[in-house]
Design an enzyme around this catalytic site. Structure first.
Site, PDB file in Angstrom:
ATOM      1  N   LYS A 188      45.362   3.504  31.041  1.00 30.73           N
ATOM      2  CA  LYS A 188      44.774   4.142  29.830  1.00 30.73           C
ATOM      3  C   LYS A 188      44.932   2.678  28.669  1.00 30.73           C
ATOM      4  O   LYS A 188      45.896   1.935  28.785  1.00 30.73           O
ATOM      5  CB  LYS A 188      45.983   5.100  29.065  1.00 30.73           C
ATOM      6  N   GLY A 201      41.523   9.344  20.571  1.00 24.42           N
ATOM      7  CA  GLY A 201      41.945   8.283  19.383  1.00 24.42           C
ATOM      8  C   GLY A 201      43.184   7.458  19.939  1.00 24.42           C
ATOM      9  O   GLY A 201      44.094   7.168  19.471  1.00 24.42           O
ATOM     10  N   LEU A 202      43.061   7.092  21.108  1.00 25.10           N
ATOM     11  CA  LEU A 202      43.789   6.008  21.922  1.00 25.10           C
ATOM     12  C   LEU A 202      45.064   6.489  21.850  1.00 25.10           C
ATOM     13  O   LEU A 202      46.074   5.326  21.668  1.00 25.10           O
ATOM     14  CB  LEU A 202      43.501   4.669  21.146  1.00 25.10           C
ATOM     15  N   CYS A 255      36.020   1.563  22.032  1.00 29.01           N
ATOM     16  CA  CYS A 255      36.626   3.007  21.790  1.00 29.01           C
ATOM     17  C   CYS A 255      35.733   3.561  20.764  1.00 29.01           C
ATOM     18  O   CYS A 255      35.934   2.864  19.669  1.00 29.01           O
ATOM     19  CB  CYS A 255      37.933   2.800  21.146  1.00 29.01           C
TER      20      CYS A 255
HETATM   21  O1  RRO Z   1      41.334   7.244  23.515  1.00 30.78           O
HETATM   22  C1  RRO Z   1      39.984   7.477  23.255  1.00 30.78           C
HETATM   23  O2  RRO Z   1      39.658   8.296  22.312  1.00 30.78           O
HETATM   24  C2  RRO Z   1      38.960   7.010  23.917  1.00 30.78           C
HETATM   25  C3  RRO Z   1      38.847   5.824  24.205  1.00 30.78           C
HETATM   26 BR1  RRO Z   1      40.153   4.335  23.930  1.00 30.78          BR
HETATM   27  C4  RRO Z   1      37.740   4.936  24.863  1.00 30.78           C
HETATM   28  O3  RRO Z   1      37.489   4.074  25.137  1.00 30.78           O
HETATM   29  N1  RRO Z   1      36.749   6.065  25.200  1.00 30.78           N
HETATM   30  C5  RRO Z   1      36.771   7.127  24.886  1.00 30.78           C
HETATM   31  O4  RRO Z   1      35.664   7.990  25.360  1.00 30.78           O
HETATM   32  N2  RRO Z   1      37.834   7.635  24.236  1.00 30.78           N
END
Ligand code: RRO
Length: 325
Positions: A48, A75-76, A130
């Protein structure tokens, strides 16, 4: 089928098949990563995207399955880069791709400096795309800012580094991002991240389906396959040949994997379909891909990688003739 191989590679890194998980899918916790390590048909582990400090991510609901794909506004959420950096420095019997990101360029640089100074010798991937951080635009849509960041990164980062890109929708933009990346010692590109800022509407409740950002979120799964294939193809046609490509987006079947490779993908990662079907999906995809290759008498992925054909004028008119006859 006898005598066939799904053997794949990214630069000098070898993989037993083209299959990776898409970053963010079943790769956030120790238990999830261990599942990936034990999944035999999965050739490599992508972590992740990690930030400097752990993050809880956005409020729930933040991932919703749809008939034709998925929407997410995660949201990472992640355990912080040091957890993943430790994880990938243990031998898991297959190559790893350490995905990193940050809320600012300074944060990305700090994390990359830590990786540079560590003993990690595997692949790192910088997520420039992201789509779900309120107030933070996707960096890779800002070509000047991306150039500034990569210039700074490659001053000190000497390990193999790939970038995760958002989808582009304009031929000019394909040219601009490829020209930019061709100026740097990029190891690979991973294309595409989810299609940013879609909006799914539930007309029964007359509401959006995910909570953060008023319901705007990244789209994945079947509905993004043509966009993913276009990005793989367009970038393969424009990037330096030594820059490898991981095709991500819309894979549900062995035929979809075949299409990604035909467009030029070196490896293929799977996101939404893992959420829908579980890690067993990789055995099915391998069997389906192998059956297609057998039918076409291909014995290795190199036999058809990048060999997508376009229609000549005579083919167009003959197929029109056929359909009318
Ligand atoms: O964590 C997210 O919301 C997220 C990320 Br970092 C990303 O690169 N792509 C995505 O679809 N969600």
């Amino acid at each position: 089928m006898t005598n066939h191989t799904l053997q794949s590679s990214l630069g000098h890194y070898s993989f037993t098949s083209p299959f990776l998980n898409a970053s963010g899918i079943h790769c956030q916790t120790q238990a999830e990563l261990d599942d990936l390590a034990h999944c035999q048909a999965l050739a490599g582990i992508v972590t992740k995207s990690a930030t400097l400090s752990p993050r809880a991510g956005n409020e729930q609901p933040r991932y919703v399955d749809l008939a034709n794909g998925s929407i997410n506004a995660m949201g990472l959420p992640n355990l912080g880069y040091s957890f993943y950096l430790d994880y990938v420095q243990t031998d898991h019997g297959k190559p790893t791709i350490l995905s990193v990101s940050g809320l600012s360029q300074a944060e990305m640089l700090t994390v990359l400096r830590e990786i540079q100074h560590s003993g990690y010798q595997g692949l790192t991937e910088l997520n420039l795309s992201c789509p779900n951080l309120a107030g933070h635009p996707q960096l890779a849509y800002d070509f000047a800012a991306s150039k500034t960041l990569l210039t700074e990164v490659f001053r000190f980062f000497k390990k193999p580094l790939g970038v995760k890109l958002p989808p582009y929708f304009d031929l000019n933009h394909f040219g601009q991002i490829a020209n930019l990346l061709n100026c740097f010692p990029i190891h690979h590109v991973n294309t595409i991240n989810s299609v940013g800022n879609g909006l799914v509407v539930d007309i029964d409740t007359e509401t959006v389906v995910t909570k953060a950002k008023g319901g705007f979120g990244g789209l994945g799964g079947a509905m993004v396959l043509p966009t993913a294939l276009a990005n793989v193809r367009a970038l393969r046609q424009r990037l330096r040949p030594d820059i490898a490509i991981i095709g991500t987006g819309g894979v549900r079947s062995g035929a979809d994997v075949f299409a990604h490779i035909l467009c030029g993908a070196d490896m293929v990662s799977v996101g939404t379909q893992v959420m829908k079907e579980g890690l067993g999906v990789y055995d099915r995809l391998a069997a389906e891909l192998t059956a297609i290759m057998a039918d076409k008498q291909y014995t290795q992925l190199a036999d058809f990688r990048g060999q997508l054909k376009t229609l000549s004028a005579s083919q167009r008119s003959s197929s029109r003739w056929t359909s009318q006859s």
